[in-house]
Design a protein around this motif. Structure first.
Motif: not given
Length: 170
Positions: A7-18, A22-33
Motif C-alpha cells: 500500500p505504501e507504493v500503490g497508486g503513486a505515479e513515480f515508483v521504482v523497484f530495485t 541497485r539495478n532497476y527491476l521495475d518502474c512505473t511509466d511515470g518514471v520513464c517519462r
C-alpha cells in the motif's frame, strides 16, 4: 508494472523497484517519462546511472538496506543530462521487495527554505548543495525567457548568494 501489493507504493505515479545490487527491476511509466527513457532502457540501468552525483550512492544504499527505510531529497539525472530534484520515500518490505516512491520538486523555493532551516551540519551541506543546483538551474531557464519577473531573478540571486555563504560555514 509488475504486481506489487504494498500500500505504501500503490497508486503513486513515480515508483521504482530495485535489487540489492541497485539495478532497476521495475518502474512505473511515470518514471520513464520523468527521466526520458524507454522502459527497456530504464530497466537496464542502476541507481548510479540515473543519479546526478553518484559518489555516495553505494554508502547511502547500504544504510537504507540496513535501516529498512529512508526518505529525503535527491537529484536524478535526466537522459539529456539535466538534473531533476525529487523527494523520495524508500522501503525494504518483509517479502524482500525494495521500492521507492519519488515526487518531483517543482519549486526551487522548497529546497532553499529546507536548507535554511536544517541544523544537522551533514544534512545542511547536502541540502545547500541541492538547493544551489536547483537555483542555478532556474536562473539558466530564466535567461532566455521573455518578460521574466525581475523579482524572481532578484530572489534567485539572493538565494544563490545565501546558499554559497551557508556552504562555506559547513
Amino acid at each position: 508494472m509488475l504486481s506489487h501489493a504494498h500500500p505504501e507504493v500503490g497508486g503513486a505515479e513515480f515508483v521504482v523497484f530495485t535489487d540489492p545490487s541497485r539495478n532497476y527491476l521495475d518502474c512505473t511509466d511515470g518514471v520513464c517519462r520523468l527521466l526520458g527513457y524507454q522502459r527497456s532502457e530504464m530497466l537496464a540501468r542502476s541507481i548510479e546511472n540515473v543519479s546526478f552525483d553518484d559518489r555516495e550512492v553505494s554508502k547511502q544504499f547500504a544504510e537504507y538496506l540496513r535501516r529498512g527505510k529512508m526518505d529525503g531529497e535527491y537529484v536524478l539525472r535526466h537522459k539529456d543530462g539535466n538534473p531533476i530534484p525529487i523527494r523520495y520515500r524508500a522501503f525494504v518490505f518483509a517479502d524482500g521487495c525494495i521500492a521507492a516512491v519519488w515526487e518531483p520538486i517543482k519549486d526551487w523555493r522548497e529546497l532553499y527554505l529546507s536548507a535554511l532551516v536544517e541544523i544537522n551540519p551533514v544534512k545542511l551541506k547536502q541540502k545547500a548543495e541541492l538547493a544551489l543546483l536547483v537555483v542555478q538551474q532556474r536562473m539558466q531557464e530564466l535567461k532566455g525567457a521573455p518578460a521574466t519577473p525581475h523579482s524572481e531573478q532578484h530572489s534567485l540571486r539572493d538565494a544563490a548568494s545565501a546558499l554559497q555563504s551557508l556552504m562555506k560555514t559547513t
